[in-house]
Motif scaffolding. Structure first.
Motif, PDB file in Angstrom:
ATOM      1  N   ASP A  41       0.715  -1.198  -0.015  1.00 53.01           N
ATOM      2  CA  ASP A  41       0.117   0.009   0.029  1.00 53.01           C
ATOM      3  C   ASP A  41       0.828   1.256   0.203  1.00 53.01           C
ATOM      4  O   ASP A  41       0.196   2.384  -0.036  1.00 53.01           O
ATOM      5  N   GLY A 118       3.740  -5.241   3.434  1.00 57.00           N
ATOM      6  CA  GLY A 118       2.606  -5.043   4.137  1.00 57.00           C
ATOM      7  C   GLY A 118       2.981  -5.014   5.820  1.00 57.00           C
ATOM      8  O   GLY A 118       2.514  -4.072   6.605  1.00 57.00           O
ATOM      9  N   LYS A 119       3.820  -5.816   6.216  1.00 54.97           N
ATOM     10  CA  LYS A 119       4.412  -5.830   7.562  1.00 54.97           C
ATOM     11  C   LYS A 119       4.937  -4.720   8.196  1.00 54.97           C
ATOM     12  O   LYS A 119       5.135  -4.414   9.351  1.00 54.97           O
ATOM     13  N   SER A 120       5.691  -4.036   7.151  1.00 56.50           N
ATOM     14  CA  SER A 120       6.285  -2.826   7.673  1.00 56.50           C
ATOM     15  C   SER A 120       5.574  -1.448   7.230  1.00 56.50           C
ATOM     16  O   SER A 120       6.312  -0.587   7.842  1.00 56.50           O
ATOM     17  N   ALA A 121       4.475  -1.610   6.809  1.00 59.76           N
ATOM     18  CA  ALA A 121       3.736  -0.346   6.427  1.00 59.76           C
ATOM     19  C   ALA A 121       3.501   0.608   7.566  1.00 59.76           C
ATOM     20  O   ALA A 121       3.564   2.052   7.815  1.00 59.76           O
ATOM     21  N   ALA A 122       3.038  -0.046   8.658  1.00 58.30           N
ATOM     22  CA  ALA A 122       2.799   0.761   9.841  1.00 58.30           C
ATOM     23  C   ALA A 122       3.868   1.376  10.656  1.00 58.30           C
ATOM     24  O   ALA A 122       3.933   2.511  10.934  1.00 58.30           O
ATOM     25  N   ILE A 123       5.138   0.745  10.515  1.00 59.62           N
ATOM     26  CA  ILE A 123       6.266   1.472  10.968  1.00 59.62           C
ATOM     27  C   ILE A 123       6.702   2.441  10.305  1.00 59.62           C
ATOM     28  O   ILE A 123       7.209   3.571  10.805  1.00 59.62           O
ATOM     29  N   SER A 125       5.188   4.319   7.918  1.00 58.15           N
ATOM     30  CA  SER A 125       4.189   5.434   7.779  1.00 58.15           C
ATOM     31  C   SER A 125       4.341   6.268   9.192  1.00 58.15           C
ATOM     32  O   SER A 125       3.989   7.485   8.998  1.00 58.15           O
ATOM     33  N   ARG A 126       4.625   5.844  10.288  1.00 58.13           N
ATOM     34  CA  ARG A 126       4.919   6.433  11.468  1.00 58.13           C
ATOM     35  C   ARG A 126       6.387   7.368  11.413  1.00 58.13           C
ATOM     36  O   ARG A 126       6.511   8.263  11.844  1.00 58.13           O
ATOM     37  N   GLN A 127       7.436   6.655  10.817  1.00 57.65           N
ATOM     38  CA  GLN A 127       8.615   7.408  10.805  1.00 57.65           C
ATOM     39  C   GLN A 127       8.839   8.476   9.854  1.00 57.65           C
ATOM     40  O   GLN A 127       9.651   9.489   9.884  1.00 57.65           O
TER      41      GLN A 127
END
Length: 355
Positions: A41, A118-123, A125-127
């Motif tokens: 994404d 996908g498994k790294s998207a949240a991290i 997007s925060r950085q």
């Protein structure tokens, strides 16, 4: 991380960039299909690649403290942002070209990015900041070169960012033009002291950060380098009083191996005595060599007699000779400058004999 070249169009990034890249990966590594790491994404994009390489990179200062060396390494590191793969390819234009068509290569966008699993998207997007958050900074940067652009419009953009959330203010500070300059760089050369002070101020969301005040452009010039070269003493004072580590960076050299003090007395600079005094009070090296010349030699060669006199009064050594056995007196452009240096040298000789 890969390099991509695409034409701006309405196709989605997922279709035009991500899908072909994943298909190529699957052909090369059929035993581990890329789909296992989906969904994809986000696209992590290199917004600024750092200063242009130069021979100076091979010879870093030997006496630089370890923590300062680490800070400089961070300042020259690339800046990244994220963009949703559901956006059209045309959305890349504002990020990579930064609003200037001249930054495009034959109508195509050339950029470096990687596809975020996908498994790294949240991290991730925060950085990293979203690409769209740089829009206000790009708008501000586009107004500076316009001679009829209303100053009120520039101030309104800065005020709006300061009143918004922390990401909006941070994105305004980190926005860059095609020469890698931030709004703070351009505000210094523009001469709007009020706008400069706003950009240097802290907000309720973000403190004044060293990485913002000391940001380096493509030529490794910080805002302090540009202010010193332009002879803008009030801008120099504002930057030095910004409450970060500017004093420790006062002897850093740009891509042309010039320090702020050396730039302030160079041939093309006005030779402002106020700037010279501020830099020396901030612990700029009075006798440091740039291109085998001290600031005193540079001021003498440029004919900045008042700056020469001030440097001598502040303790610059006129007896230093460079690799060509030339001293400040040899560089003097005119009789007045030569007489000033010679008088100081004779006074020093007499003082030494009396002692």
């Amino acid at each position: 991380c890969s390099s991509f070249t695409v034409s701006p169009n309405d196709a989605l990034i997922l279709e035009a960039i991500v899908a072909p890249a994943l298909a190529s990966y699957d052909l090369a590594f059929p035993q581990t299909p890329a789909a296992l790491d989906g969904p994809f994404d986000l696209l992590r994009i290199q917004y600024w690649g750092g200063p242009r390489p130069s021979a100076a990179d091979l010879f870093p200062p030997k006496d630089r403290a370890a923590d300062l060396d680490a800070l400089v390494s961070e300042l020259v590191a690339p800046v990244w942002c994220v963009l949703a793969t559901s956006e059209p390819v045309s959305a890349l234009h504002g990020v990579i070209a930064r609003g200037e068509k001249s930054h495009l290569n034959g109508g195509t966008i050339c950029f470096t990015a990687d596809i975020v699993p996908g498994k790294s998207a949240a991290i991730i997007s925060r950085q990293l900041l979203p690409a769209a958050s740089f829009a206000r900074g790009h708008a501000l940067l586009s107004l500076f070169p316009d001679p009829v652009a209303p100053p009120a419009e520039m101030h309104a953009l800065v005020d709006a960012a300061a009143a918004s959330d922390g990401d909006a203010w941070l994105a305004l500070q980190q926005a860059r033009d095609v020469r890698g300059r931030t709004p703070l760089h351009v505000a210094v050369t523009h001469g709007d002291l009020g706008l400069l002070r706003k950009l240097l101020s802290s907000t309720r969301h973000q403190p004044c950060a060293p990485h913002h005040v000391l940001a380096l452009d493509d030529n490794k010039d910080s805002p302090l380098h540009l202010a010193a070269f332009a002879g803008r003493s009030m801008a120099v004072a504002a930057i030095l009083n910004a409450g970060c580590v500017c004093h420790r960076m006062v002897n850093e050299k740009n891509r042309d191996l010039m320090t702020p003090l050396q730039l302030s007395v160079s041939d093309d600079a006005p030779g402002s005595c106020a700037v010279v005094r501020l830099l020396v009070e901030a612990r700029a090296s009075l006798n440091g060599l740039c291109w085998d010349t001290t600031p005193l030699m540079a001021a003498a060669a440029a004919g900045h007699t008042a700056a020469v006199r001030l440097l001598l009064n502040l303790g610059a050594d006129p007896a230093i000779r460079n690799g060509a056995s030339m001293g400040a007196l040899d560089y003097a452009r005119d009789e007045e400058t030569a007489a000033c240096i010679l008088g100081c040298m004779r006074a020093g000789t007499r003082a030494g004999e009396a002692a």
